[in-house]
Design an enzyme around this catalytic site. Structure first.
Site, mmCIF file in Angstrom:
data_model
loop_
_atom_site.group_PDB
_atom_site.id
_atom_site.type_symbol
_atom_site.label_atom_id
_atom_site.label_comp_id
_atom_site.label_asym_id
_atom_site.label_seq_id
_atom_site.Cartn_x
_atom_site.Cartn_y
_atom_site.Cartn_z
ATOM 1 N N ASP A 2 4.477 9.889 7.174
ATOM 2 C CA ASP A 2 3.481 8.961 7.100
ATOM 3 C C ASP A 2 3.856 7.899 5.782
ATOM 4 O O ASP A 2 5.020 8.267 5.110
ATOM 5 C CB ASP A 2 2.195 9.688 6.248
ATOM 6 C CG ASP A 2 0.944 8.595 6.656
ATOM 7 O OD1 ASP A 2 0.891 7.613 6.584
ATOM 8 O OD2 ASP A 2 -0.330 9.609 6.734
HETATM 9 C C1 BGC Z 1 -1.938 6.409 7.043
HETATM 10 C C2 BGC Z 1 -1.360 6.638 8.378
HETATM 11 C C3 BGC Z 1 -1.035 5.142 8.855
HETATM 12 C C4 BGC Z 1 0.020 4.715 7.830
HETATM 13 C C5 BGC Z 1 0.942 3.189 8.091
HETATM 14 C C6 BGC Z 1 -0.897 5.609 5.937
HETATM 15 O O1 BGC Z 1 -1.802 5.488 4.757
HETATM 16 O O2 BGC Z 1 -2.441 7.510 6.369
HETATM 17 O O3 BGC Z 1 -2.533 6.880 9.393
HETATM 18 O O4 BGC Z 1 -0.396 5.159 10.062
HETATM 19 O O5 BGC Z 1 -0.661 4.428 6.567
HETATM 20 O O6 BGC Z 1 -0.089 2.343 7.774
#
Ligand code: BGC
Length: 820
Positions: free
Chosen positions: A315
């Protein structure tokens, strides 16, 4: 300042800024190119790690049940599960091509493939640089839209498509989304999201597919097949146990092995079976080890047991050490350690670790191979569109080509909007509406937002119809049909008079407006989102389960003045409806979910009967918040890791209500129709196995032995092929056409220590009045198995397995026993 610039700043400094910064593992920067690194000294003794990549599970296609499948040409959707697609041959070809390509790469070039270029360093949220014949990658949110791009569609949320219990609609939504991602030049779509809704207040539950692993698993399976059919790589997230937003990066979800296998990992297993390209590991720790540095989850379960051939990415800013590569992490996003830090745990550091022997070259080869193989697997080397938008600036006239990818997807959005809507109450023939003389629409959720649907950054607020939650899981609306627009357009056909009042707080006015109207429609909502943002005191997770914006008082004020009050709810999840549900003047309740850009039209379709409701609840609506088995943990323990113990184990949502004998207000799987259905003629039979080579495994399973441990052992054909067929008849006993959703629940023998009922099958049956249809639901050996923690395999429990078929988790109509 353009919204996305502001967002970048917000996101960057306040959110990702400091929480993940640790640099004590960093080696010296000498000789590093690619992503730059911070100078540092290795402070712990490290040894060399040997590594052998997991081979493709050795499966031999056996059409028609187990056909060799290319992701661009998936098996046709079926309302039952007959086919187990075999992606192994397609992966093997992609691996060969990837190995050939990287055989000419230097160590640095391989490392660069695993490392995003850093925040806002490229057109997409994450960018992987091109190299030789590899185009590089654009990775972009979200599970319901191409985030940050114009001329795109905002689809109903994951929770809403799960509420349809309709595999064809799940697949169609995935395909349409996949086509939009591809049209915009996105290589990897960051979805679907498949966390489980363990806690009713969980901030991101609406992005996922509800509180049952089987329903979530089927939704994930169809969504992944659809997305990849559209050409984009699908990234399943968040692996795993990211079940609340508060403390998401500083909590340890402590989960036992059986619960992990049977509940939380199951949707990921089904995604792997759909030919999944990528998995995103989550922020949280699991049993006190970071998800992105978790050898057990990444290497052992995902790559070994499930035979996952794609790549694991972090993530955003969830990587905590270069050695995560050894634990199974293949890519770090967006690349830098903290926002704009200019260094990376991978990139130059990874190169150093490999050069100095701390991480084997075989592992780096495997990382780069997996990433490039997924690109070949989706044929993205063949005429794939270049990225044609700038997620950080839609007004970038150089890079934003404003490609319109919407096609006629609005029709599908409207259909899913209606199909996922759940009719919870309907008395006195209140619905469908029958040419009412006049009507009033009350509540801000009935109207448009004051400044349009994109007024709040990342959907962090809503003063009109709630059509999406907030955070990275939302989209940019091209338009949003409010209930006022949808209903008024329909009302015009009957010459009805339409009034409205969007003031949630003036209950006297609301009551006065409702008085004397043939119908008073009250709209209310409840919102939640990603913990990056706090909205009205809700830090991602909801702080309570009551309607927002004075909803309960508004409903009661209207019901006090009008004996045909119809409540419409747009909610991210369950609400406590006790204050008003039994009010005699409330004649109907429509649970309209999170519907995307056609919300108002979809609601009008259901209210007027253009769409006979067939949605079913993907979670339980309790009478009291305390009835749910788990709650959000809101108290930290200083600077330490917050321990969240999943003590309820297998007993989440309805499994707990059944076990503890708690009567919910509306049970999981519940939903009414404008017609009625009856069930009859139950039959069950074993199906001859196709997997002749594995006959001994089947015999062993039948005698109660656990499945053996091997590469891909949890996705083996003998375990997942249709093994039992349950048949029955459904009759439409009412006067209008409608769709019934028969559900099959297994009841394990007491020796299994399972919940009283577990969903293992569903289908959708469309019928005209008086029609009777033959229905078939197949079950696999896996469906009847429990996870044996000691033997580390899937085992049939001792004793008789029985099952029920019916209209919800508490409305069983037929009962049977599985053949021994
Ligand atoms: C989120 C993810 C997301 C990623 C990229 C994170 O803050 O938890 O779900 O895909 O950011 O934007």
């Amino acid at each position: 300042m353009p919204p996305y610039k502001l967002l970048a700043l917000l996101t960057a400094s306040s959110i990702y800024g400091t929480s993940f910064a640790t640099s004590s593992f960093l080696p010296s920067t000498t000789g590093i190119s690619g992503a730059s690194t911070t100078a540092g000294v290795i402070t712990i003794p490290l040894s060399s790690y040997s590594f052998t990549p997991y081979p493709t599970p050795t499966l031999t296609p056996r059409p028609p049940v187990f056909p060799a499948t290319d992701p661009l040409n998936p098996p046709e959707v079926s309302s039952d599960r007959h086919v187990v697609p075999d992606f192994a041959p397609a992966w093997a070809i992609a691996y060969q091509k990837a190995r050939n390509l990287i055989s000419n790469y230097t160590t640095e070039e391989k490392s660069n493939i695993t490392t995003g270029t850093g925040w806002e360093n490229g057109l997409c949220e994450t960018n992987i640089p091109p190299n030789k014949n590899f185009s590089g990658l654009c990775l972009e949110d979200s599970p319901l839209a191409v985030l940050g791009a114009d001329f795109t569609t905002v689809f109903p949320a994951g929770i809403h498509v799960a509420s349809t219990w309709n595999r064809a609609l799940m697949r169609a939504r995935g395909l349409a989304l996949g086509q939009e991602f591809k049209g915009k030049g996105v290589n990897v779509a960051l979805g679907p999201m498949m966390n489980m809704g363990r806690v009713a207040q969980g901030g991101r539950n609406w992005e996922g597919f509800g509180a049952d692993p089987f329903l979530a698993g089927e939704s994930a399976y169809e969504t992944v097949l659809g997305l990849q059919h559209g050409g984009v790589q699908s990234c399943a997230k968040h692996f795993i146990n990211n079940e609340q937003e508060q403390f998401r990066a500083t909590e340890s979800s402590n989960v036992d092995d059986r619960t992990q296998h049977e509940i939380y990992a199951h949707p990921f297993l089904r995604s792997v079976m759909a030919g999944l390209s990528a998995v995103m590991c989550s922020y949280n720790l699991i049993n006190n080890t970071h998800a992105c540095n978790n050898d057990k989850m990444l290497n052992d379960i995902l790559k070994r047991e499930y035979g996952f051939q794609g790549f694991v990415m972090s993530d955003a800013y969830a990587t905590t050490t270069t050695l995560a590569a050894v634990a199974g992490l293949d890519m770090t996003i967006p690349g830098d350690i903290t926002f704009n830090s200019g260094d990376s745990y991978f990139g130059g550091n990874l190169t150093n670790y490999v050069n100095e022997g701390y991480i084997s070259m075989a592992r780096l080869d495997d990382m780069a191979t997996r990433i490039i193989a997924a690109w070949y697997f989706l044929h993205q080397d063949e005429d794939y569109p270049a990225t044609n938008f700038n997620t950080f600036n839609q007004n970038d006239e150089v890079n934003n080509k404003h490609v319109n990818v919407q096609a006629d997807h609005y029709r599908l959005v409207r259909e899913i909007g209606a199909a996922g809507t759940v009719l919870l109450k309907n008395t006195n023939g209140a619905l469908p509406l029958n040419k009412p003389r006049n009507m009033v629409l009350i509540g801000s959720d009935a109207g448009p937002g004051k400044s349009g649907p994109n007024e709040f950054l990342f959907g962090t607020g809503s003063d009109g119809i709630l059509a999406s939650g907030w955070g990275s899981g939302t989209g940019t609306f091209s338009y949003l049909i409010s209930p006022l627009e949808g209903i008024q357009e329909r009302a015009r056909q009957n010459g009805s008079s339409v009034f409205w009042d969007f003031d949630d707080w003036n209950t006297d006015l609301a009551g006065a407006m409702a008085f004397g109207q043939a119908v008073a429609l009250v709209f209310t909502s409840s919102d939640s989102g990603e913990g990056l943002f706090t909205v009205d005191g809700n830090a991602g997770d909801r702080k309570n389960l009551t309607a927002w914006n004075n909803g309960d008082n508004l409903i009661l004020a209207v019901a006090a003045q009008n004996n045909n009050t119809i409540v419409v709810v747009n909610s991210v999840g369950p609400l406590i409806v006790e204050p008003w549900i039994e009010h005699p003047n409330i004649t109907a309740v429509v649970w309209a979910g999170i519907q995307g850009q056609e919300a108002g039209n979809a609601i009008a379709d259901v209210l007027y009967g253009a769409y006979n409701p067939s949605g079913r609840l993907p979670y339980t609506i309790a009478k009291d918040p305390a009835d749910y088995p788990a709650q959000i943990i809101t108290n930290g323990s200083g600077s330490g890791i917050v321990q969240i113990n999943y003590t309820e184990g297998l007993f989440i949502d309805y499994r707990h209500f059944d076990q503890a004998n708690i009567t919910p207000r509306f049970e999981f799987g519940f939903g009414l129709s404008y017609t009625t259905f009856s069930y009859s003629d139950l039959g069950v039979a074993a199906i001859q196995s196709l997997d002749v080579d594995e006959e001994d495994l089947i015999i062993a399973w039948e005698s109660g032995e656990a499945s053996p441990i091997a590469e891909g052992s949890s996705v083996a054909l003998w375990l997942h092929e249709p093994a039992f067929q349950v048949t029955f008849k459904v009759t439409n006993t009412g006067r209008v056409s409608g769709t019934e959703i028969p559900q099959l629940y297994i009841h394990h023998p007491s020796s299994a220590c399972e919940p009283p009922s577990v969903l293992k099958g569903f289908t959708n049956v469309e019928m005209g009045p008086n029609d009777t249809k033959h229905v078939s639901i197949t079950l696999s050996r896996y469906d009847l198995s429990v996870w044996d923690v000691v033997a580390q395999g899937w085992r049939k429990p001792d004793g008789q397995i029985s099952f029920s078929v019916g209209a919800s988790s508490r409305d069983f109509r037929l009962w049977g026993v599985m053949p021994a």
